[in-house]
Structures are given as structure tokens and as C-alpha cells.
Design a protein around this motif. Sequence first.
Motif, short mmCIF file in Angstrom:
data_model
loop_
_atom_site.label_atom_id
_atom_site.label_comp_id
_atom_site.label_asym_id
_atom_site.label_seq_id
_atom_site.Cartn_x
_atom_site.Cartn_y
_atom_site.Cartn_z
N GLU A 19 -3.90 3.37 -1.85
CA GLU A 19 -3.90 3.81 -0.45
C GLU A 19 -4.81 2.90 0.35
O GLU A 19 -6.00 3.14 0.49
CB GLU A 19 -4.31 5.28 -0.38
CG GLU A 19 -3.27 6.18 -1.01
CD GLU A 19 -3.45 7.64 -0.67
OE1 GLU A 19 -4.39 8.00 0.06
OE2 GLU A 19 -2.61 8.42 -1.15
N ASN A 40 0.16 3.96 1.59
CA ASN A 40 0.09 4.67 2.87
C ASN A 40 0.12 3.71 4.07
O ASN A 40 -0.50 3.94 5.08
CB ASN A 40 -1.15 5.57 2.93
CG ASN A 40 -2.46 4.80 2.89
OD1 ASN A 40 -2.49 3.64 2.46
ND2 ASN A 40 -3.53 5.43 3.33
N ASP A 41 0.88 2.65 3.93
CA ASP A 41 1.05 1.68 5.00
C ASP A 41 1.91 2.33 6.10
O ASP A 41 3.04 2.74 5.83
CB ASP A 41 1.73 0.43 4.47
CG ASP A 41 1.81 -0.71 5.47
OD1 ASP A 41 1.80 -0.45 6.69
OD2 ASP A 41 1.90 -1.86 5.02
N GLY A 69 -3.74 1.44 3.52
CA GLY A 69 -3.27 1.25 4.89
C GLY A 69 -2.41 0.00 5.00
O GLY A 69 -1.65 -0.34 4.10
N HIS A 70 -2.54 -0.71 6.11
CA HIS A 70 -1.72 -1.90 6.36
C HIS A 70 -2.37 -3.18 5.81
O HIS A 70 -1.89 -4.28 6.07
CB HIS A 70 -1.43 -2.02 7.86
CG HIS A 70 -0.35 -2.99 8.19
ND1 HIS A 70 0.87 -3.02 7.55
CD2 HIS A 70 -0.31 -3.99 9.10
CE1 HIS A 70 1.62 -3.98 8.07
NE2 HIS A 70 0.91 -4.59 9.01
N SER A 111 0.84 -1.19 0.00
CA SER A 111 0.00 0.00 0.00
C SER A 111 0.88 1.25 0.00
O SER A 111 1.96 1.26 0.57
CB SER A 111 -0.87 -0.04 1.26
OG SER A 111 -1.45 1.21 1.51
N SER A 152 -7.80 -1.55 8.55
CA SER A 152 -7.84 -0.66 7.38
C SER A 152 -9.01 -1.01 6.45
O SER A 152 -9.06 -0.53 5.32
CB SER A 152 -6.51 -0.70 6.63
OG SER A 152 -6.28 -1.98 6.07
#
Length: 182
Positions: A155, A130-131, A157-158, A128, A163
Amino acid sequence: MKIKEAEILIVPGYTNSGPNHWQTRWQAKMATARRVEQAEWAKPVREDWVARVREEIARAHKPVVLVGHSLGVAAAVHAVQDGAENVRGGFFVAPPDVANPSIRPKHLMTFGPYPRDPLPFPSFVIASRNDPFSDFEQASDIAASWGSFFVDAGESGHINAESGHGPWPEGLMVFAEFMKRL
């Protein structure tokens, strides 16, 4: 390769994958899937985690496909460095940047650095942009060094239940495509 022709080893990360995590849901759906259990989920020790992954690979009676998330990716990749004859593929999601000194908890750094040699089997790495535990460019770079097919998850997250990736049907479709290629 069909899922029923392989032993799918689910390799969770730090603190395990809870009941709403995609790994837990996938495990429940796949008859040949089993989780690599760790003695200590909250205080992981690299040598112990790697040894458990190796033990589960050795127990397999069919070809193995590793499905790692987060710190489970690091454990799986370290486990196959000294031989992975029975491993046919690796599906690695959200690999954390274990070489980053600002990673928390700090003891996760003991899983770094990642080996940089090409993996001896086909693999996918999904990351991702935006992890909070991984830099996207770092994930892309490590995937390239392993010879992995890299998937940009945008985007996301994890890529865990927190997320919004509980059942994660898109991931399951990518996994099905990966299995077809093995």
C-alpha cells in the motif's frame, strides 16, 4: 549492465515530476540520466508524448533504459511498439489504468489501451495496492502481458512525492538489481 554504460531516460507522467519526486532525485544522482521533456505537461497528447520518447531514444549514443512513472509508462510503452533496437530495459512504476473511463483528468484515457504484446526487452513493473490511478489487478495483468517482472509495492499510493516516496531508496535498490540483470 552498469548505469554508466546506459542512457537512462526518465519519462515522467502527467504534470511532470517535481523537485521532490524520486525521478527528479534519481536523475540528479545518475550522470547518464536525462529527462524526456514534453511541450505540454498539463494537457498531454498521446501522439506528441510518444514522439518525444522516440526522439530521445533515437538521440541516444549508448543503450537506453527507460524509467517511466505513471503516464510516462504509457508513453514509453507506446513509443517502443514500432521498434526499440537501442532499448535494453524498462523500469515502469505506477502504470495508470488508462482504459478506465473514470480516470481523471478524462483526456488521460487517450493513452489507452495499453499494447498487450510482450516487450522486446526485460522490464520491471512496480505497482501499489492502493494507487488511486490504477487497479492493482489491472497492473499485474498488463505486466504479465508485457512479460515484465512484477513487483508488489504494498500500500504505497501512487509512488510519488505526495505518497511519501521522495528519495525512495527502496526503489533505487530495486532499480540497481534490475540494472544488474541487463
